[in-house]
Design an enzyme around this catalytic site. Sequence first.
Site, PDB file in Angstrom:
ATOM      1  CG  ASP A 236     103.007  70.051  43.069  1.00 14.94           C
ATOM      2  OD1 ASP A 236     103.555  69.359  43.951  1.00 14.94           O
ATOM      3  OD2 ASP A 236     102.136  69.604  42.298  1.00 14.94           O
TER       4      ASP A 236
ATOM      5  CD  GLU B 206      99.859  66.723  40.008  1.00 18.82           C
ATOM      6  OE1 GLU B 206      99.879  65.504  39.689  1.00 18.82           O
ATOM      7  OE2 GLU B 206      99.996  67.111  41.185  1.00 18.82           O
TER       8      GLU B 206
ATOM      9  CG  HIS C 252      97.214  63.849  43.716  1.00 17.67           C
ATOM     10  ND1 HIS C 252      98.506  63.724  44.187  1.00 17.67           N
ATOM     11  CD2 HIS C 252      96.448  62.998  44.446  1.00 17.67           C
ATOM     12  CE1 HIS C 252      98.516  62.814  45.150  1.00 17.67           C
ATOM     13  NE2 HIS C 252      97.297  62.374  45.336  1.00 17.67           N
TER      14      HIS C 252
ATOM     15  CG  ASP D  65      99.360  68.877  45.627  1.00 17.75           C
ATOM     16  OD1 ASP D  65      98.330  68.997  46.323  1.00 17.75           O
ATOM     17  OD2 ASP D  65      99.654  67.822  45.037  1.00 17.75           O
TER      18      ASP D  65
END
Length: 213
Positions: free
Chosen positions: A21, A23, A179, A184
């Site tokens: 994951d 960001e 987030h 996540d």
Amino acid sequence: MSQTIPPLSQRFRGYFPVIIDVETAGFNATTDALLEIAAVTLSMDSEGMLAPAATYHAHVTPFEGANLEQAALDFNGIDPDCALRGAISEDEAMKGLCKHVRKLQKEADCQRSVIVAHNATFDQSFVNAAINRCNIKRTPFHPFVSFDTTTLAGLALGQTVLVKACQAAGISFDQNEAHSALYDAERTAELFCYIVNRYASLGGWPLSVPDEN
């Protein structure tokens, strides 16, 4: 009927699944900054059940000239200039990730790693772009094959949004923690394991092989 459980190296055609994951500071993997990345690797027990194993996590300093979309920063709540993030350079983060994954991939006797992610095309595009920027030649990841838990969850649970898919699978999900790449990735890993394990428990894997007798 023979039901010998093959090792993890044979479960996904020699691929080593790595749940990823990211960001970011936007949607364009070429121009927008990678700000955080997390990876969760898996283990398989003697019954063929998958479980989360090792974790890699890094906050990342935007690469030189990176675009930072304010709307994206407002959405994920990341302040790229905050010293408390403990961010490291993209080069250090990606080389650390590749080294971590290669070691575990080798231990599992797998040939290549495959990115598993929720909406995998997005995460894979940022990983590939960062690897290219860092000029990493020995990437463990397949450049285009990925496993998308959005699709798998839609099939298995009738849900495509991560939080709703986790709830349908009985996996706790705190939306206040969402987030964060680490949070996540950990929930996505649990979701992937749930789907794969449930498929196995329903008799879908390993495939039954008739006895020769």
